[in-house]
Motif scaffolding. Structure first.
Motif, PDB file in Angstrom:
ATOM      1  N   PRO A  94     -19.673  -1.385   6.931  1.00 12.55           N
ATOM      2  CA  PRO A  94     -18.769  -2.544   6.929  1.00 12.55           C
ATOM      3  C   PRO A  94     -18.134  -2.792   5.554  1.00 12.55           C
ATOM      4  CG  PRO A  94     -20.809  -3.099   8.049  1.00 12.55           C
ATOM      5  CD  PRO A  94     -21.003  -1.748   7.423  1.00 12.55           C
ATOM      6  N   ASP A  95     -18.909  -2.605   4.492  1.00  8.15           N
ATOM      7  CA  ASP A  95     -18.362  -2.801   3.148  1.00  8.15           C
ATOM      8  C   ASP A  95     -17.352  -1.715   2.796  1.00  8.15           C
ATOM      9  OD1 ASP A  95     -19.911  -5.094   2.747  1.00  8.15           O
ATOM     10  OD2 ASP A  95     -21.619  -3.886   2.110  1.00  8.15           O
ATOM     11  N   LEU A  96     -17.577  -0.499   3.259  1.00  7.33           N
ATOM     12  CA  LEU A  96     -16.597   0.569   3.040  1.00  7.33           C
ATOM     13  C   LEU A  96     -15.287   0.260   3.763  1.00  7.33           C
ATOM     14  CD1 LEU A  96     -18.873   3.730   3.342  1.00  7.33           C
ATOM     15  CD2 LEU A  96     -17.817   2.803   1.272  1.00  7.33           C
ATOM     16  N   LEU A  97     -15.385  -0.300   4.957  1.00  2.90           N
ATOM     17  CA  LEU A  97     -14.188  -0.688   5.696  1.00  2.90           C
ATOM     18  C   LEU A  97     -13.441  -1.805   4.966  1.00  2.90           C
ATOM     19  CD1 LEU A  97     -12.375  -0.484   8.182  1.00  2.90           C
ATOM     20  CD2 LEU A  97     -13.910  -2.086   9.323  1.00  2.90           C
ATOM     21  N   VAL A  98     -14.177  -2.769   4.420  1.00  3.88           N
ATOM     22  CA  VAL A  98     -13.550  -3.851   3.655  1.00  3.88           C
ATOM     23  C   VAL A  98     -12.832  -3.279   2.434  1.00  3.88           C
ATOM     24  CG1 VAL A  98     -14.055  -5.839   2.190  1.00  3.88           C
ATOM     25  CG2 VAL A  98     -15.073  -5.687   4.458  1.00  3.88           C
ATOM     26  N   LEU A  99     -13.487  -2.374   1.721  1.00  3.97           N
ATOM     27  CA  LEU A  99     -12.857  -1.740   0.559  1.00  3.97           C
ATOM     28  C   LEU A  99     -11.618  -0.956   0.962  1.00  3.97           C
ATOM     29  CD1 LEU A  99     -16.035  -0.602  -1.370  1.00  3.97           C
ATOM     30  CD2 LEU A  99     -14.417  -2.387  -2.053  1.00  3.97           C
ATOM     31  N   PHE A 100     -11.679  -0.299   2.106  1.00  2.00           N
ATOM     32  CA  PHE A 100     -10.510   0.415   2.621  1.00  2.00           C
ATOM     33  C   PHE A 100      -9.357  -0.561   2.856  1.00  2.00           C
ATOM     34  CE2 PHE A 100      -7.922   1.807   6.202  1.00  2.00           C
ATOM     35  CZ  PHE A 100      -7.532   3.071   5.790  1.00  2.00           C
ATOM     36  N   LEU A 101      -9.647  -1.700   3.485  1.00  2.00           N
ATOM     37  CA  LEU A 101      -8.599  -2.683   3.767  1.00  2.00           C
ATOM     38  C   LEU A 101      -8.013  -3.285   2.492  1.00  2.00           C
ATOM     39  CD1 LEU A 101     -10.157  -4.631   6.780  1.00  2.00           C
ATOM     40  CD2 LEU A 101      -8.301  -2.967   6.842  1.00  2.00           C
ATOM     41  N   LEU A 102      -8.798  -3.357   1.431  1.00  2.90           N
ATOM     42  CA  LEU A 102      -8.321  -3.955   0.184  1.00  2.90           C
ATOM     43  C   LEU A 102      -7.552  -2.986  -0.696  1.00  2.90           C
ATOM     44  CD1 LEU A 102     -11.409  -6.099  -0.834  1.00  2.90           C
ATOM     45  CD2 LEU A 102      -9.226  -6.913   0.071  1.00  2.90           C
ATOM     46  N   PHE A 103      -7.867  -1.691  -0.617  1.00  2.00           N
ATOM     47  CA  PHE A 103      -7.287  -0.737  -1.562  1.00  2.00           C
ATOM     48  C   PHE A 103      -6.294   0.246  -0.954  1.00  2.00           C
ATOM     49  CE2 PHE A 103     -10.944  -2.129  -3.982  1.00  2.00           C
ATOM     50  CZ  PHE A 103     -10.428  -2.197  -5.270  1.00  2.00           C
ATOM     51  N   VAL A 104      -6.399   0.580   0.314  1.00  5.46           N
ATOM     52  CA  VAL A 104      -5.596   1.672   0.863  1.00  5.46           C
ATOM     53  C   VAL A 104      -4.241   1.236   1.420  1.00  5.46           C
ATOM     54  CG1 VAL A 104      -5.546   3.525   2.580  1.00  5.46           C
ATOM     55  CG2 VAL A 104      -7.606   3.122   1.223  1.00  5.46           C
ATOM     56  N   PRO A 105      -4.159   0.228   2.300  1.00  6.24           N
ATOM     57  CA  PRO A 105      -2.843  -0.102   2.874  1.00  6.24           C
ATOM     58  C   PRO A 105      -1.848  -0.550   1.797  1.00  6.24           C
ATOM     59  CG  PRO A 105      -4.591  -1.131   4.139  1.00  6.24           C
ATOM     60  CD  PRO A 105      -5.216  -0.577   2.907  1.00  6.24           C
ATOM     61  N   SER A 106      -0.622  -0.121   1.953  1.00  8.51           N
ATOM     62  CA  SER A 106       0.393  -0.427   0.945  1.00  8.51           C
ATOM     63  C   SER A 106       0.675  -1.933   0.857  1.00  8.51           C
ATOM     64  CB  SER A 106       1.682   0.334   1.251  1.00  8.51           C
ATOM     65  OG  SER A 106       2.170  -0.030   2.522  1.00  8.51           O
ATOM     66  N   ARG A 107       0.607  -2.654   1.971  1.00 12.39           N
ATOM     67  CA  ARG A 107       0.825  -4.109   1.948  1.00 12.39           C
ATOM     68  C   ARG A 107      -0.253  -4.811   1.124  1.00 12.39           C
ATOM     69  NH1 ARG A 107       4.731  -7.039   4.316  1.00 12.39           N
ATOM     70  NH2 ARG A 107       3.187  -8.589   4.857  1.00 12.39           N
ATOM     71  N   SER A 108      -1.480  -4.332   1.212  1.00 16.75           N
ATOM     72  CA  SER A 108      -2.567  -4.931   0.434  1.00 16.75           C
ATOM     73  C   SER A 108      -2.364  -4.673  -1.053  1.00 16.75           C
ATOM     74  CB  SER A 108      -3.922  -4.365   0.870  1.00 16.75           C
ATOM     75  OG  SER A 108      -4.184  -4.686   2.209  1.00 16.75           O
ATOM     76  N   ARG A 109      -2.038  -3.440  -1.397  1.00 18.02           N
ATOM     77  CA  ARG A 109      -1.817  -3.112  -2.816  1.00 18.02           C
ATOM     78  C   ARG A 109      -0.633  -3.903  -3.366  1.00 18.02           C
ATOM     79  NH1 ARG A 109      -2.140   2.386  -0.978  1.00 18.02           N
ATOM     80  NH2 ARG A 109       0.080   2.470  -1.415  1.00 18.02           N
ATOM     81  N   LEU A 110       0.436  -4.018  -2.593  1.00 21.88           N
ATOM     82  CA  LEU A 110       1.604  -4.768  -3.032  1.00 21.88           C
ATOM     83  C   LEU A 110       1.290  -6.251  -3.210  1.00 21.88           C
ATOM     84  CD1 LEU A 110       4.651  -4.661  -3.625  1.00 21.88           C
ATOM     85  CD2 LEU A 110       5.023  -5.116  -1.186  1.00 21.88           C
ATOM     86  N   PHE A 111       0.492  -6.799  -2.309  1.00 20.54           N
ATOM     87  CA  PHE A 111       0.107  -8.212  -2.404  1.00 20.54           C
ATOM     88  C   PHE A 111      -0.617  -8.487  -3.725  1.00 20.54           C
ATOM     89  CE2 PHE A 111      -3.262 -11.402  -1.523  1.00 20.54           C
ATOM     90  CZ  PHE A 111      -2.446 -12.514  -1.428  1.00 20.54           C
ATOM     91  N   PHE A 112      -1.523  -7.615  -4.111  1.00 17.89           N
ATOM     92  CA  PHE A 112      -2.272  -7.845  -5.340  1.00 17.89           C
ATOM     93  C   PHE A 112      -1.426  -7.563  -6.582  1.00 17.89           C
ATOM     94  CE2 PHE A 112      -5.839  -7.311  -2.376  1.00 17.89           C
ATOM     95  CZ  PHE A 112      -6.474  -8.510  -2.626  1.00 17.89           C
ATOM     96  N   LYS A 113      -0.420  -6.703  -6.482  1.00 17.83           N
ATOM     97  CA  LYS A 113       0.461  -6.457  -7.625  1.00 17.83           C
ATOM     98  C   LYS A 113       1.387  -7.629  -7.869  1.00 17.83           C
ATOM     99  CE  LYS A 113       0.567  -1.450  -7.547  1.00 17.83           C
ATOM    100  NZ  LYS A 113       1.390  -0.262  -7.305  1.00 17.83           N
ATOM    101  N   LEU A 114       1.819  -8.311  -6.803  1.00 24.05           N
ATOM    102  CA  LEU A 114       2.771  -9.392  -6.920  1.00 24.05           C
ATOM    103  C   LEU A 114       2.127 -10.700  -7.377  1.00 24.05           C
ATOM    104  CD1 LEU A 114       4.982  -8.831  -3.760  1.00 24.05           C
ATOM    105  CD2 LEU A 114       5.472  -8.215  -6.132  1.00 24.05           C
TER     106      LEU A 114
END
Length: 172
Positions: free
Chosen positions: A151-171
């Motif tokens: 479950p924690d690996l899935l959470v890390l995947f959702l936070l780091f891999v999708p481009s929308r997630s990465r863009l959200f944290f950059k903005l």
């Protein structure tokens, strides 16, 4: 202009300003669904883990666990460290919802520390009686550890891999 009309114009202007400010504030806080799912998953898994642990051990079992955990200084430090990590993970979940980039990196660091310690304790390099994963071989222990951390690996995947997630944290 009658007095009532002037009052209603002023009130309408203030009302419009309030809604304009509120919509601008909400626009800053709109997190992508994947980020919200990840943060809620962190909160849910931690709280559910605690509830299941207390249910399984009962009050007497929890008291025995705490008593065993504070018998030596090293066990006490490990026990307190695990409680601190739990609090840090919960804080990270709330910070992640706000869009703070450091929250996801701190959560990643807590997971690396947790996996490293569980792996070392399971191989006999720590205190296996307190935190260890049973298994006959290193491969079996590793498989069990990864199953527990899925479950924690899935959470890390959702936070780091999708481009929308990465863009959200950059903005933010």
């Amino acid at each position: 202009m009658p007095r009532q009309t002037r009052h209603s114009i002023v009130w309408n202007t203030r009302f419009a300003e309030i809604f304009r400010k509120r919509s601008q504030t909400q626009a800053k806080l709109n997190a992508p669904t994947l980020v919200l799912v990840a943060a809620i998953a962190i909160l849910t898994t931690r709280v559910l883990d605690l509830m299941l642990l207390f249910n399984m051990l009962g009050v007497r079992g929890v008291m025995d666990f705490v008593h065993r955990s504070v018998q030596t200084w090293s066990l006490t430090l490990i026990f307190l460290g695990s409680l601190v990590m739990l609090c840090i993970e919960l804080r990270c979940a709330f910070v992640i919802m706000k869009g703070r980039n450091w929250g996801r990196w701190v959560f990643l660091a807590t997971q690396v520390i947790a996996v490293g310690y569980l792996w070392a304790a399971s191989l006999g390099w720590g205190y296996p009686e307190l935190f260890s994963i049973p298994g006959e071989s290193k491969r079996e222990i590793f498989r069990s550890l990864m199953t527990q951390k899925l479950p924690d690996l899935l959470v890390l995947f959702l936070l780091f891999v999708p481009s929308r997630s990465r863009l959200f944290f950059k903005l933010q």
